[in-house]
Structure formats: structure tokens, C-alpha cells
Design a protein around this motif. Structure first.
Motif, PDB file in Angstrom:
ATOM      1  N   SER A 182      99.011  76.508  16.568  1.00 22.80           N
ATOM      2  CA  SER A 182      97.719  76.238  17.194  1.00 22.80           C
ATOM      3  C   SER A 182      97.843  75.196  18.301  1.00 22.80           C
ATOM      4  CB  SER A 182      96.712  75.756  16.142  1.00 22.80           C
ATOM      5  OG  SER A 182      96.525  76.743  15.145  1.00 22.80           O
ATOM      6  N   VAL A 183      98.583  74.122  18.013  1.00 19.94           N
ATOM      7  CA  VAL A 183      98.757  73.061  19.006  1.00 19.94           C
ATOM      8  C   VAL A 183      99.500  73.586  20.237  1.00 19.94           C
ATOM      9  CG1 VAL A 183      99.902  70.854  19.462  1.00 19.94           C
ATOM     10  CG2 VAL A 183      98.640  71.197  17.332  1.00 19.94           C
ATOM     11  N   MET A 184     100.539  74.385  20.006  1.00 20.31           N
ATOM     12  CA  MET A 184     101.324  74.901  21.128  1.00 20.31           C
ATOM     13  C   MET A 184     100.548  75.918  21.951  1.00 20.31           C
ATOM     14  SD  MET A 184     104.150  73.279  21.197  1.00 20.31           S
ATOM     15  CE  MET A 184     105.132  74.279  22.316  1.00 20.31           C
ATOM     16  N   LEU A 185      99.565  76.572  21.346  1.00 22.29           N
ATOM     17  CA  LEU A 185      98.775  77.562  22.079  1.00 22.29           C
ATOM     18  C   LEU A 185      97.734  76.916  22.991  1.00 22.29           C
ATOM     19  CD1 LEU A 185      98.140  80.326  19.390  1.00 22.29           C
ATOM     20  CD2 LEU A 185      99.365  80.611  21.547  1.00 22.29           C
ATOM     21  N   VAL A 186      97.363  75.666  22.717  1.00 21.36           N
ATOM     22  CA  VAL A 186      96.315  75.017  23.506  1.00 21.36           C
ATOM     23  C   VAL A 186      96.619  75.028  25.000  1.00 21.36           C
ATOM     24  CG1 VAL A 186      95.181  72.807  23.968  1.00 21.36           C
ATOM     25  CG2 VAL A 186      95.444  73.609  21.610  1.00 21.36           C
ATOM     26  N   PRO A 187      97.853  74.676  25.434  1.00 26.83           N
ATOM     27  CA  PRO A 187      98.122  74.681  26.872  1.00 26.83           C
ATOM     28  C   PRO A 187      98.083  76.076  27.498  1.00 26.83           C
ATOM     29  CG  PRO A 187      99.734  73.342  25.712  1.00 26.83           C
ATOM     30  CD  PRO A 187      98.981  74.118  24.676  1.00 26.83           C
ATOM     31  N   LEU A 188      98.148  77.126  26.665  1.00 21.28           N
ATOM     32  CA  LEU A 188      98.110  78.490  27.186  1.00 21.28           C
ATOM     33  C   LEU A 188      96.678  78.965  27.434  1.00 21.28           C
ATOM     34  CD1 LEU A 188     100.810  80.180  24.903  1.00 21.28           C
ATOM     35  CD2 LEU A 188     101.116  79.075  27.116  1.00 21.28           C
ATOM     36  N   TRP A 189      95.692  78.144  27.042  1.00 23.05           N
ATOM     37  CA  TRP A 189      94.286  78.522  27.213  1.00 23.05           C
ATOM     38  C   TRP A 189      93.941  78.599  28.702  1.00 23.05           C
ATOM     39  CZ3 TRP A 189      90.300  80.135  24.242  1.00 23.05           C
ATOM     40  CH2 TRP A 189      89.023  80.078  24.785  1.00 23.05           C
ATOM     41  N   LYS A 190      93.424  79.746  29.110  1.00 23.82           N
ATOM     42  CA  LYS A 190      93.048  79.944  30.512  1.00 23.82           C
ATOM     43  C   LYS A 190      91.619  80.456  30.622  1.00 23.82           C
ATOM     44  CE  LYS A 190      97.786  80.857  32.010  1.00 23.82           C
ATOM     45  NZ  LYS A 190      98.730  81.821  32.639  1.00 23.82           N
ATOM     46  N   GLY A 191      90.809  80.148  29.639  1.00 29.61           N
ATOM     47  CA  GLY A 191      89.426  80.576  29.656  1.00 29.61           C
ATOM     48  C   GLY A 191      89.135  81.570  28.553  1.00 29.61           C
ATOM     49  N   ALA A 192      87.843  81.835  28.346  1.00 29.69           N
ATOM     50  CA  ALA A 192      87.425  82.691  27.237  1.00 29.69           C
ATOM     51  C   ALA A 192      87.869  84.135  27.434  1.00 29.69           C
ATOM     52  CB  ALA A 192      85.905  82.626  27.090  1.00 29.69           C
ATOM     53  N   ALA A 224      96.001  95.892  18.183  1.00 28.80           N
ATOM     54  CA  ALA A 224      94.632  95.662  18.626  1.00 28.80           C
ATOM     55  C   ALA A 224      94.582  94.662  19.767  1.00 28.80           C
ATOM     56  CB  ALA A 224      93.776  95.167  17.458  1.00 28.80           C
ATOM     57  N   GLY A 225      95.393  93.604  19.666  1.00 30.46           N
ATOM     58  CA  GLY A 225      95.444  92.616  20.744  1.00 30.46           C
ATOM     59  C   GLY A 225      95.961  93.203  22.032  1.00 30.46           C
ATOM     60  N   VAL A 226      96.985  94.046  21.932  1.00 31.17           N
ATOM     61  CA  VAL A 226      97.543  94.682  23.139  1.00 31.17           C
ATOM     62  C   VAL A 226      96.526  95.608  23.788  1.00 31.17           C
ATOM     63  CG1 VAL A 226      99.261  96.330  23.960  1.00 31.17           C
ATOM     64  CG2 VAL A 226      99.929  94.517  22.377  1.00 31.17           C
ATOM     65  N   ILE A 227      95.878  96.423  22.967  1.00 30.62           N
ATOM     66  CA  ILE A 227      94.869  97.352  23.500  1.00 30.62           C
ATOM     67  C   ILE A 227      93.711  96.587  24.150  1.00 30.62           C
ATOM     68  CG2 ILE A 227      93.166  99.108  22.880  1.00 30.62           C
ATOM     69  CD1 ILE A 227      95.140 100.009  20.680  1.00 30.62           C
ATOM     70  N   ALA A 228      93.268  95.522  23.485  1.00 26.90           N
ATOM     71  CA  ALA A 228      92.191  94.715  24.041  1.00 26.90           C
ATOM     72  C   ALA A 228      92.586  94.113  25.368  1.00 26.90           C
ATOM     73  CB  ALA A 228      91.804  93.608  23.055  1.00 26.90           C
ATOM     74  N   GLY A 229      93.833  93.609  25.449  1.00 26.77           N
ATOM     75  CA  GLY A 229      94.299  93.047  26.698  1.00 26.77           C
ATOM     76  C   GLY A 229      94.366  94.067  27.820  1.00 26.77           C
ATOM     77  N   MET A 230      94.801  95.279  27.491  1.00 23.30           N
ATOM     78  CA  MET A 230      94.870  96.345  28.499  1.00 23.30           C
ATOM     79  C   MET A 230      93.468  96.718  28.991  1.00 23.30           C
ATOM     80  SD  MET A 230      97.784  98.712  26.689  1.00 23.30           S
ATOM     81  CE  MET A 230      97.555 100.059  27.852  1.00 23.30           C
ATOM     82  N   LEU A 231      92.519  96.806  28.076  1.00 24.15           N
ATOM     83  CA  LEU A 231      91.158  97.173  28.465  1.00 24.15           C
ATOM     84  C   LEU A 231      90.512  96.086  29.334  1.00 24.15           C
ATOM     85  CD1 LEU A 231      89.843  98.717  25.113  1.00 24.15           C
ATOM     86  CD2 LEU A 231      90.476  99.930  27.208  1.00 24.15           C
ATOM     87  N   ILE A 232      90.766  94.837  28.962  1.00 24.17           N
ATOM     88  CA  ILE A 232      90.198  93.722  29.739  1.00 24.17           C
ATOM     89  C   ILE A 232      90.771  93.690  31.148  1.00 24.17           C
ATOM     90  CG2 ILE A 232      90.110  91.202  29.915  1.00 24.17           C
ATOM     91  CD1 ILE A 232      89.921  91.156  26.835  1.00 24.17           C
ATOM     92  N   GLU A 233      92.084  93.915  31.254  1.00 24.44           N
ATOM     93  CA  GLU A 233      92.727  93.901  32.561  1.00 24.44           C
ATOM     94  C   GLU A 233      92.335  95.104  33.402  1.00 24.44           C
ATOM     95  OE1 GLU A 233      94.496  91.555  34.022  1.00 24.44           O
ATOM     96  OE2 GLU A 233      94.124  90.280  32.301  1.00 24.44           O
TER      97      GLU A 233
END
Length: 233
Positions: A182-192, A224-233
Motif C-alpha cells: 500500500s505504501v509503495m503504491l502511493v507514489p503511483l497514484w495519478k488520479g481517480a 478484470a483489472g486489465v479489461i477495465a484498464g483497456m476500456l478506460i483507455e
């Protein structure tokens, strides 16, 4: 002077990666020691336990493998353990794909070593460094190598002193790795919006785990995460 855009490799990067992986040590030590303990109780020899830690090198897969471990092997049991390990480790395909832009110009031998040793913790260290503009591939390999070494040592300790290792949950040590991630993921945050695939993957994993037995929730969440990412992009 190295270009800030062109990946390179250095011994300084190896040392930097090893230092950056230090926060993951407690979780790695407890998990691999717990595996060593379980392996000894299951009746595995030290060589068998170390073989799993050295070559499978994936905590979840090693623990699942112990559940189907047999003293007498048949083609069916071999196929079962191979399938279970492959399914649980399928998430590594995604980790390997994400570091491809960084590693594509690397020598094949070093690429193979990097990808063989990759774990979520090492990937998080490397990805954070890369997203901050770093391009030294030694950082990724340095983190991976030190974590692999720690895993082997703790497996040996757990194997011989397993009966003396307390239950991690008693002291809340089972939360060390989730907190580290969780801590290491914080810097990867680029918005909702870019984080929506994380939410989708977590939700699908949680629901699948609640409804279905086994370890399919890991693959379901990843897909599910991959599919969601593809749809968002």
C-alpha cells in the motif's frame, strides 16, 4: 553522463535497488519462514523445500503446492500441482509486461534473470523508481536479487526452527506485506480515473473469493483489472 530516457545498467543501481527493498524484508522473512515450517511439517526434505523456494519462488504458489504435495507422485498429481502453480502465478505475466519498455534493450541473459526473480515487492520498487524518472535497470535487479537471497535464508531458518516460530497473526505480522504494498503504491497514484482498474480488480477478487473456492480469485481480479484498464483507455 547517461541519458535520462535511455535505460542503462550499473552496479550503483544494484546497490540502490537492494537498499530500496529493505522495507519488504519483514514480510518476506515471515512468509518464507512460515513456508519452511509448513514444508518441514509436511514431510519435505530440506532439499525439496529449498528447491521450491529457489525455483518456484512465489509464496502463494509454494503454500498452495504444499496442499497438494504427495509422497508418491503420479502423472495426475504432477499435472495438478503444475496447473495450480501456473494459475496462481499468472499475475506475473502482467508484471513482466509492464517492465517491457524498461527491459527491451537489455541483454537476453539479464532479461531472463530479471524476469525470473520478479516479485510484487521488487516490481513496486522498480516501478516507483522508473516513474520518478530513473532508468538504471540495476535497481530492478538489485531489489530482486536481495529479496531472493532473503527468501532462501528465511526458508532455511523456518525449516529448522519452525516449531519455535510463533503464529504471525498473533502479532499482526501478516499485515506487513499488505502495508508495504500500500505504501509503495502511493507514489503511483495519478488520479481517480487511472486508479479505477485497481478498484475493479480488488472488487472482483473480493467477490470471487467470497463465492468460489480455490485460488481463481487472483486470476479473476487480474483479468478484470486489465479489461477495465483497456476500456478506460
Amino acid at each position: 553522463m547517461h541519458s535520462s530516457l535511455r535505460p542503462f545498467f550499473s552496479q550503483a543501481g544494484l546497490r540502490h535497488g537492494a537498499r530500496a527493498a529493505l522495507p519488504a524484508f519483514p514480510g518476506f522473512i515471515m512468509f518464507s519462514a512460515a513456508f519452511g515450517t509448513a514444508a518441514a511439517q509436511k514431510g519435505l526434505s530440506l532439499a525439496e523445500a529449498m528447491g521450491l523456494s529457489a525455483f518456484v519462488y512465489a509464496g502463494a504458489s509454494q503454500m498452495v503446492g504444499l496442499e497438494v504435495w504427495q509422497q508418491v507422485w503420479t502423472p495426475t498429481t504432477i499435472l495438478t500441482i503444475m496447473t495450480v502453480t501456473a494459475v496462481v502465478n499468472a499475475r506475473m505475466i502482467l508484471l513482466g509486461a509492464t517492465v517491457q519498455p524498461w527491459l527491451r534493450h537489455e541483454p537476453m541473459a539479464r532479461n531472463l534473470l530479471n524476469l525470473f526473480l520478479i516479485t510484487e515487492a521488487g516490481w513496486l520498487v522498480g516501478t516507483r523508481y522508473y516513474n520518478e524518472g530513473g532508468r538504471d535497470v540495476g535497481v530492478l535487479l538489485g531489489a530482486a536479487l536481495i529479496l531472493w537471497i532473503v527468501w532462501q535464508i528465511a526458508t532455511i531458518v523456518g525449516f529448522f526452527a519452525g516449531a519455535l516460530v510463533p503464529e504471525p497473526k498473533t502479532f499482526g505480522l501478516d499485515f506487513v506485506m499488505p502495508i508495504f504494498f500500500s505504501v509503495m503504491l502511493v507514489p503511483l497514484w495519478k488520479g481517480a480515473r487511472p486508479a479505477l482498474p485497481w478498484l475493479v480488480a480488488g472488487a472482483v477478487s473480493f467477490v470471487t473469493h467470497a463465492l468460489l473456492p480455490g485460488y481463481g480469485y487472483i486470476v479473476a481480479g487480474a483479468l478484470a483489472g486489465v479489461i477495465a484498464g483497456m476500456l478506460i483507455e
